[in-house]
Design a protein around this motif. Structure first.
Motif, mmCIF file in Angstrom:
data_model
loop_
_atom_site.group_PDB
_atom_site.id
_atom_site.type_symbol
_atom_site.label_atom_id
_atom_site.label_comp_id
_atom_site.label_asym_id
_atom_site.label_seq_id
_atom_site.Cartn_x
_atom_site.Cartn_y
_atom_site.Cartn_z
ATOM 1 N N THR A 142 0.826 -1.214 0.000
ATOM 2 C CA THR A 142 0.000 0.000 0.000
ATOM 3 C C THR A 142 0.854 1.254 0.000
ATOM 4 O O THR A 142 0.616 2.181 -0.785
ATOM 5 N N ALA B 267 2.645 1.705 -3.402
ATOM 6 C CA ALA B 267 1.741 2.226 -4.445
ATOM 7 C C ALA B 267 1.428 3.695 -4.209
ATOM 8 O O ALA B 267 1.397 4.496 -5.144
ATOM 9 N N TYR B 268 1.213 4.059 -2.960
ATOM 10 C CA TYR B 268 0.937 5.453 -2.615
ATOM 11 C C TYR B 268 2.132 6.331 -2.952
ATOM 12 O O TYR B 268 1.990 7.421 -3.527
ATOM 13 N N THR C 196 2.414 7.051 -6.677
ATOM 14 C CA THR C 196 1.495 8.086 -7.161
ATOM 15 C C THR C 196 1.981 9.483 -6.780
ATOM 16 O O THR C 196 1.856 10.423 -7.560
ATOM 17 N N TYR D 163 -3.591 8.824 -7.064
ATOM 18 C CA TYR D 163 -3.239 9.324 -5.736
ATOM 19 C C TYR D 163 -4.475 9.421 -4.840
ATOM 20 O O TYR D 163 -4.414 9.088 -3.650
ATOM 21 N N MET E 82 -5.321 5.757 -3.838
ATOM 22 C CA MET E 82 -4.304 5.181 -2.958
ATOM 23 C C MET E 82 -4.145 5.990 -1.672
ATOM 24 O O MET E 82 -3.799 5.450 -0.626
ATOM 25 N N LYS F 238 -6.611 4.697 0.822
ATOM 26 C CA LYS F 238 -6.192 3.405 1.383
ATOM 27 C C LYS F 238 -5.033 3.586 2.359
ATOM 28 O O LYS F 238 -5.002 2.985 3.430
#
Length: 302
Positions: free
Chosen positions: A73, A76-77, A80, A163, A166, A169
């Protein structure tokens, strides 16, 4: 208590997002003023790195414990955050800040359209596309706008859309520490894009001070404010308010950089802003395939 009431949370979240918008646009204009010394890639590396250091210690990010899912997580964040910042800076090197911010809005707009099954929402997408067409260099009366710069803004738009998803999340999993973790990952990702010789100029006191201000205005402050807003604001309210960012960008870039837009460029920006507001205010019915994902995101606003 007032502090715990939903209305108080809503008001403070709105105020936080407004401050974030002002901070981002001011930071972007100030960063562009540094392009005579650094490349957009260098500014991105410096900004994200300094912001990461500030927030890492301010928010005590070392206390976070990871597992495989949480690591994915934050990765991925961070991607972005890196993509959104890098391509936006590469865009504003050759196009006005307000124009780049308007094109970036296509990202959140497309996310909203994807999550909705109302066919009328695609009319807003068409209006946004019309706005981009009005910004193209071959359009009548439009002063020269770099096509590559507009393309970079579209890439930044893609990362902005990602963004938003993510960020929700990451905020749910890491709370207030999410921005610092995302910035650490983002700074590591963009580091190879910077020039070592140019980056060494940060050791000069006056340059270092400006970089710190840019980092605070463009990353550290708005990311914390946006994370708070994303956790407490319904998605449609966030989208409407974020839609005003290009307008603020036009005002701030004019005050700081003296950038002026033609009437047709203003109409193009206006079309995109109206489309963005329209799609987030339209009656929202989620597609069955993404209903569960939406319900998970909406829980963050409770």
């Amino acid at each position: 208590m007032l502090m715990a009431s939903p209305s108080f949370k809503l008001m403070t979240s709105v105020a936080a997002l407004l401050l974030a918008i002002v901070s981002i646009t001011a930071g972007a204009a100030l960063a562009k003023s540094m392009f005579s010394v650094f490349t957009p890639e260098d500014v991105t590396v410096l900004r994200l790195s300094v912001s990461a250091v500030i927030l890492f210690f301010l928010l005590k990010a070392w206390q976070v414990r990871f597992n495989r899912n949480s690591l994915g997580t934050v990765l991925a964040y961070g991607i972005t955050v890196a993509g959104m910042n890098l391509f936006f800076y590469m865009s504003i090197k050759t196009v006005p800040v307000g124009v780049a911010l308007a094109v970036e809005l296509i990202g959140p707009l497309c996310v909203a359209a994807f999550y909705s099954k109302n066919r009328s929402d695609y009319l807003w997408v068409l209006l946004a596309a019309t706005g981009i067409f009005l910004l193209l260099p071959k359009s009548a009366q439009v002063e020269n706008l770099d096509v590559l710069g507009l393309f970079y803004a579209l890439v930044a738009a893609f990362f902005w859309g990602a963004y938003i998803l993510m960020g929700k999340k990451a905020g749910k999993r890491f709370g207030s520490k999410a921005p610092s973790l995302g910035l650490v990952v983002a700074s590591l990702i963009v580091m190879p894009a910077g020039d070592t010789d140019s980056l060494s100029q940060i050791l000069e006191p006056n340059v270092f001070l400006i970089v710190v201000v840019i980092a605070l205005l463009s990353s550290a402050i708005p990311l914390m404010l946006e994370m708070f807003a994303l956790r407490n604001l319904p998605t449609h309210i966030y989208g409407v308010m974020a839609s005003g960012e290009p307008v603020m960008g036009v005002i701030v870039s004019f005050l700081i950089l003296g950038e002026q837009l033609s009437l047709l460029q203003c109409l193009g920006i206006g079309a995109i802003v109206v489309a963005s507001i329209g799609i987030v205010l339209s009656p929202f019915t989620p597609k069955p395939a993404v209903k569960q994902a939406l319900e998970g995101e909406q829980s963050l606003s409770e």
